[in-house]
Design an enzyme around this catalytic site. Structure first.
Site, PDB file in Angstrom:
ATOM      1  N   GLY A  84       0.690  -1.068  -0.122  1.00 19.71           N
ATOM      2  CA  GLY A  84       0.007  -0.103  -0.095  1.00 19.71           C
ATOM      3  C   GLY A  84       0.829   1.291  -0.083  1.00 19.71           C
ATOM      4  N   SER A 180       4.825  -5.428  -3.687  1.00 18.76           N
ATOM      5  CA  SER A 180       4.807  -3.969  -3.543  1.00 18.76           C
ATOM      6  C   SER A 180       5.286  -3.453  -2.488  1.00 18.76           C
ATOM      7  CB  SER A 180       3.193  -3.729  -3.789  1.00 18.76           C
ATOM      8  OG  SER A 180       2.919  -2.440  -4.140  1.00 18.76           O
ATOM      9  N   TYR A 181       4.532  -2.566  -1.728  1.00 17.20           N
ATOM     10  CA  TYR A 181       4.920  -1.787  -0.568  1.00 17.20           C
ATOM     11  C   TYR A 181       5.528  -2.563   0.397  1.00 17.20           C
ATOM     12  CZ  TYR A 181       6.498   2.156   2.279  1.00 17.20           C
ATOM     13  OH  TYR A 181       7.083   3.126   2.862  1.00 17.20           O
ATOM     14  N   ASP A 377       3.869  -5.266 -15.194  1.00 18.61           N
ATOM     15  CA  ASP A 377       3.310  -4.248 -14.333  1.00 18.61           C
ATOM     16  C   ASP A 377       4.153  -3.132 -14.440  1.00 18.61           C
ATOM     17  OD1 ASP A 377       2.655  -3.271 -11.868  1.00 18.61           O
ATOM     18  OD2 ASP A 377       4.441  -3.893 -10.812  1.00 18.61           O
ATOM     19  N   HIS A 429       1.327  -6.920 -11.378  1.00 19.59           N
ATOM     20  CA  HIS A 429       1.734  -6.525 -10.080  1.00 19.59           C
ATOM     21  C   HIS A 429       1.582  -7.843  -9.393  1.00 19.59           C
ATOM     22  CE1 HIS A 429       2.964  -3.681  -7.513  1.00 19.59           C
ATOM     23  NE2 HIS A 429       2.079  -3.721  -6.604  1.00 19.59           N
TER      24      HIS A 429
END
Length: 456
Positions: A84, A180-181, A377, A429
């Site tokens: 996020g 991701s984060y 992605d 992603h």
């Protein structure tokens, strides 16, 4: 000490040990999921979910969901985290990527995922940090002061207390994975565990390594690689590409300049109505948008992949009977569960510019480290990841080669000293969402520490 006193002492220790085991079993029994609404029958594995307090004074508690593996009684334990920052591991990892179930389009039922990762390991999903999904804090200001440092500290406190509740997993091979984060979350939490374990002969949290996918890693190299991906895939103009390279350097500040932000808006307009998480597939209802934040790492701040599965999760986890089955709603009041917290994302307080120093420390420590990347992605693209890995300047042990499944190239891999890199063709992603079979193969080889399969 006399024999009688020694016997009394030993009896007290024995009784205390029995009490601890009984308390853990009681807590596990309370958290056991009998069945989820709409769940297929005879799934063949046990599930648990509930809360673990991480800050008693502030009233912060993290929600978890454990899916056990039917593989063996000694299968490893894997913690999965989404990013996020502010997005739910239940919404994404558990429900549309690696978990045992998928949610039906009506939001009322579940069906089995044939490529679920609990075929190989016990899976622990945590909504992380407090304020995400069902995780909560009784101190409202916590939602406006979250950041990397406190998130990692809460994660470590969660694990300490969770292993007390589930002592059967102590000293079991333990890995952390995410995307991701979580490219920040995973190495930061791994570093805390590694440092706490130093000098401990037989640590309860037996961390063996970590794996991250399409992971935010290093601000400068991530930006350079992202702009290059946009340009080489025809998503932006020559002039926008060259201007982005000049304006968005991150060399003197963690935050993008106003000129950089204007160019990012221009790049969004040039790319048009595509799904940036998967550039060759149509977005759900053809409504993909760039979201710009005022802070931090990626100012446009994409949310997670949206081929409509996110909507199914929102419908399912907001059903009262589902929340009750998960032991998720502690107040009994109507609770609105969301896939991501905009508040946390907007007010994130600290985000180090680079994870590379942590990589260097943990590579030296001998942890197993794998990095993977779906190549469609455009949010954290394969070029960004390659630039970040290249910055580590690791010696190559096995040079770039294609890996195969069923006679077809499914990606490429390179083995460095201390790190393995793997790409997955046609994956966006969320690699396990787009290429579930290939993602499971990747996971199996990561657990074994073996190279990706070559053509026979």
């Amino acid at each position: 000490m006399g024999r009688r006193e020694a016997a009394i002492c030993c009896s007290a220790v024995f009784l205390a040990a029995i009490w601890v085991v009984a308390a853990a079993e009681s807590d596990q029994g309370r958290d056991r999921i009998a069945a989820l609404p709409g769940q297929p029958s005879a799934v063949g594995f046990d599930q648990y979910s509930g809360y673990v307090a991480v800050d008693d004074k502030a009233g912060r508690a993290l929600f978890y969901w454990l899916v056990e593996s039917p593989a063996s009684a000694t299968a490893p334990l894997v913690l999965w985290l989404n990013g996020g920052p502010g997005c739910s591991s239940i919404a994404y990892g558990a429900s549309e990527e690696i978990g045992p179930f998928r949610i039906r389009s009506d939001g009322l039922g579940l069906f089995l995922n044939p490529f679920a990762w609990n075929r190989e390991a016990n899976l622990l999903f945590v909504e992380y940090p407090a304020g995400v999904g069902f995780s909560y804090s009784n101190t409202s200001s916590d939602l406006y002061t979250a950041g990397d440092q406190r998130t990692a500290a809460d994660g470590y406190q969660f694990l300490l207390r969770w292993f007390e509740r589930f002592p059967q997993f102590k000293r079991r091979d333990f890995f952390i994975a995410g995307e991701s984060y979580a490219g920040h979350y995973v190495p930061q939490l791994s570093q805390l565990i590694y440092r706490a374990n130093k000098g401990v002969k037989d640590p309860s949290i037996n961390l063996k390594g970590f794996m991250v996918g399409n992971a935010v890693t290093d601000d400068f190299h991530d930006y350079v690689g992202t702009f290059e991906y946009w340009w080489t895939h025809g998503l932006i103009s020559d002039s926008t590409y060259h201007n982005l390279r000049i304006a968005c350097t991150f060399e003197s500040s963690e935050h993008p300049s106003e000129a950089c932000l204007r160019l990012l808006d221009l790049a969004a307009a040039e790319q048009g109505n595509i799904d940036p998480y998967s550039i060759f597939t149509p977005p759900c209802n053809v409504t993909a948008t760039f979201r710009r934040r005022s802070r931090g790492h990626y100012p446009w701040m994409y949310r997670a992949y949206d081929p409509c599965t996110e909507r199914y999760a929102t419908a399912y986890y907001n059903r009262p009977e589902v929340q009750e089955a998960l032991h998720a709603n502690v107040t009994g009041l109507r609770y609105k569960w969301e896939t991501c917290s905009d508040t946390l994302g907007n007010y994130w307080t600290d985000s180090p510019r680079s994870m590379l120093p942590i990589y260097q420390e943990l590579i030296m420590a001998g942890l197993r480290i794998w990095v993977f990347s779906g190549d469609t992605d455009s949010v954290v693209p394969v070029t960004a990841t390659r630039y970040s890995i290249d910055a580590l300047k690791l010696p190559s042990l096995v040079d770039w080669y294609p890996w195969y499944n069923k006679g077809k190239v499914r990606g490429w891999s390179q083995v460095y000293k201390g790190l393995t890199f793997v790409t997955i063709t046609g994956a966006g992603h969320e690699v396990p969402l787009h290429r579930p079979e290939e993602a499971l193969i990747l996971f199996m080889h990561f657990l074994k520490g073996s190279q990706m399969p070559r053509q026979s």
